[in-house]
Write an enzyme that holds these catalytic residues in place. Structure first.
Site, PDB file in Angstrom:
ATOM      1  N   GLN A  94      32.122  44.080  13.359  1.00  0.00           N
ATOM      2  CA  GLN A  94      30.592  43.863  12.975  1.00  0.00           C
ATOM      3  C   GLN A  94      30.687  42.341  12.632  1.00  0.00           C
ATOM      4  O   GLN A  94      31.578  41.614  11.881  1.00  0.00           O
ATOM      5  CB  GLN A  94      30.701  44.486  11.485  1.00  0.00           C
ATOM      6  CG  GLN A  94      29.309  44.376  10.802  1.00  0.00           C
ATOM      7  CD  GLN A  94      29.403  45.146   9.652  1.00  0.00           C
ATOM      8  OE1 GLN A  94      29.968  44.581   8.399  1.00  0.00           O
ATOM      9  NE2 GLN A  94      28.454  46.172   9.324  1.00  0.00           N
TER      10      GLN A  94
ATOM     11  N   TYR B 265      22.608  40.371   3.769  1.00  0.00           N
ATOM     12  CA  TYR B 265      22.813  39.633   4.611  1.00  0.00           C
ATOM     13  C   TYR B 265      21.837  38.778   5.558  1.00  0.00           C
ATOM     14  O   TYR B 265      20.619  39.372   5.242  1.00  0.00           O
ATOM     15  CB  TYR B 265      23.851  40.358   5.737  1.00  0.00           C
ATOM     16  CG  TYR B 265      25.268  40.678   5.084  1.00  0.00           C
ATOM     17  CD1 TYR B 265      26.389  39.876   5.399  1.00  0.00           C
ATOM     18  CD2 TYR B 265      25.307  41.934   4.271  1.00  0.00           C
ATOM     19  CE1 TYR B 265      27.572  39.990   4.753  1.00  0.00           C
ATOM     20  CE2 TYR B 265      26.726  42.087   3.721  1.00  0.00           C
ATOM     21  CZ  TYR B 265      27.814  41.270   3.998  1.00  0.00           C
ATOM     22  OH  TYR B 265      28.867  41.276   3.454  1.00  0.00           O
TER      23      TYR B 265
ATOM     24  N   GLY C  42      31.648  56.451   5.395  1.00  0.00           N
ATOM     25  CA  GLY C  42      32.293  55.256   4.862  1.00  0.00           C
ATOM     26  C   GLY C  42      33.754  55.471   3.737  1.00  0.00           C
ATOM     27  O   GLY C  42      34.536  55.607   4.273  1.00  0.00           O
TER      28      GLY C  42
ATOM     29  N   CYS D 113      32.341  55.798  -7.707  1.00  0.00           N
ATOM     30  CA  CYS D 113      32.388  54.804  -8.675  1.00  0.00           C
ATOM     31  C   CYS D 113      32.218  53.487  -8.461  1.00  0.00           C
ATOM     32  O   CYS D 113      31.946  52.633  -9.309  1.00  0.00           O
ATOM     33  CB  CYS D 113      33.968  55.131  -9.403  1.00  0.00           C
ATOM     34  SG  CYS D 113      35.340  54.421  -8.210  1.00  0.00           S
TER      35      CYS D 113
ATOM     36  N   CYS E 114      35.572  50.068  -5.021  1.00  0.00           N
ATOM     37  CA  CYS E 114      35.892  49.487  -3.663  1.00  0.00           C
ATOM     38  C   CYS E 114      35.343  48.141  -3.627  1.00  0.00           C
ATOM     39  O   CYS E 114      35.646  47.350  -3.136  1.00  0.00           O
ATOM     40  CB  CYS E 114      35.904  50.437  -2.851  1.00  0.00           C
ATOM     41  SG  CYS E 114      34.234  51.332  -2.571  1.00  0.00           S
TER      42      CYS E 114
END
Length: 393
Positions: free
Chosen positions: A104, A180, A334, A361, A364
């Protein structure tokens, strides 16, 4: 063939790259490079998940223009040939497990932070990033890019893709969602330019199409290109309608993009306006269906571009149904793979009742974007682990 989930474990291809099953690991930043270089920790993270049986791994956000395009301090970088040897080691460990991999490539645009780059962020227009429900942050007003600077960044994307090919990646994915740069060009709110890069849909997608055409010139027609695309935005600062998203998807098919990973974006003016709710499983497949239907209406034919749908996938039955009903050709997974790296292998072996599920949550992403730390998972202590000899490769 797995009799319980025949669609999940049937092979299919993106371009000329055949994948052993229909599960795609979505790119997730880990923030564990060393000055942009692949390290032992990076290798271990992807090796473990490749051995878990995934068909395709999309390796995390890799900056095409450092430091200006970075939103975390230790993201991977691919803006110079010096990064190719480490990336080659990364593709080698993924391929050794029988898994294919795309890289990516990205630029954060107005999502980059001065505390990381030392510079004012840049964007299509001088419109600040509003509060993002994923980042739980907003940002300062960016500097508007000149046309010459836009051309320069387009070339950086293409050169990054060429380096990915040299490093052994099977394809690339252009990061074009949320905060992005690519997505900022597509948004009528983030992009208020009046030149050839703004003002209408075709001008707003020019940046992305120029990148794709240049990648084709450098890498050839056989090198797969995917685009991670928010096909619609919602919230106070939304700038992409469903009609926009359908148009953009059709234009990507027109120029020969091989796959779209479908997402939706959510913006809110203030933190207090963000609604907290449990995500519906595989919620993006409804958008996938809309894209397929509308492309068929416009062309008179079924869409030829492969669609990767998903979102909060926890149970294989949901993914199997989406594939069986032709809502999408592949299902992206994911955070579930942070919690359970052998997610696919457990399903294949009939042990899905052993899978530990993501609780949503947000730790990450939050520890990276707000604290500048390496990715962590509250359910899997191995994620972001410190390796004693974390060599640069």
């Amino acid at each position: 063939m797995n009799e319980k989930y025949p669609m999940i474990f049937s092979p299919d291809s993106i371009g000329n790259v055949e994948l052993k099953n229909r599960i795609v690991m979505s790119a997730m930043g880990m923030n564990q490079s060393d000055d942009g270089f692949v390290t032992d920790a990076v290798l271990e993270h992807y090796a473990v998940r490749a051995r878990g049986g995934i068909g395709l791994i999309i390796v995390e956000v890799s900056c095409v223009d450092a430091p200006l395009g970075k939103n975390t301090g230790n993201s991977l970088v691919i803006d110079n040939d010096k990064y190719i040897p480490g990336m080659q080691k990364l593709t080698d460990v993924i391929h050794a497990a029988g898994t294919k991999c795309f890289l990516q490539i990205s630029h954060a645009g107005r999502g980059a932070f001065r505390r990381i780059t030392g510079m004012q962020p840049v964007a299509p227009s001088a419109v600040s990033m509003p509060y993002s429900t994923m980042m739980e942050l907003s940002n300062e007003t960016p500097r508007e890019l000149t046309v010459k600077e836009i051309h320069n960044i387009e070339e950086k994307y293409a050169q990054a893709a060429f380096r990915a090919k040299k490093a052994g990646f099977d394809g690339v994915e252009i990061h074009n969602t949320g905060y992005y740069l690519g997505q900022q060009f597509l948004s009528s709110v983030a992009n208020v330019r009046t030149d050839e890069y703004g003002g209408n849909r075709e001008n707003r997608i020019r940046f992305l199409l120029n990148i794709i055409r240049r990648i084709r010139e450098l890498c050839g027609n056989e090198f797969p290109i995917a685009v991670k695309l928010s096909v619609v935005e919602s919230g106070e600062d939304a700038g992409i309608t469903m009609k926009d998203g359908i148009y953009y998807a059709k234009r990507l098919q027109d120029v020969g993009v091989n796959a779209i990973e479908v997402l939706a974006g959510v913006w809110s003016g203030t933190k207090g306006n963000v609604a907290k709710a449990v995500d519906e499983e595989c919620q993006m497949t409804g958008l996938c269906q809309i894209l397929k239907r509308e492309i068929r209406k416009m062309t008179g034919k079924n869409s030829t571009i492969k669609i990767i749908g998903g979102g909060h996938v926890q149970h294989p039955q949901v993914a199997e149904k989406a594939l069986e009903e032709h809502q999408c050709e592949f299902v992206f997974v994911g955070r579930e793979l942070l919690v359970q790296p052998d997610f696919v292998k457990l399903i294949e072996e009939g042990r899905e009742d052993e899978i530990k599920h993501c609780i949503g949550c947000g730790t990450c992403s939050r520890v990276q974007l707000q604290k500048g730390e390496t990715c962590r998972c509250v359910l899997n202590p191995d994620v972001g682990q410190i390796i004693k000899e974390n060599r640069v490769l």
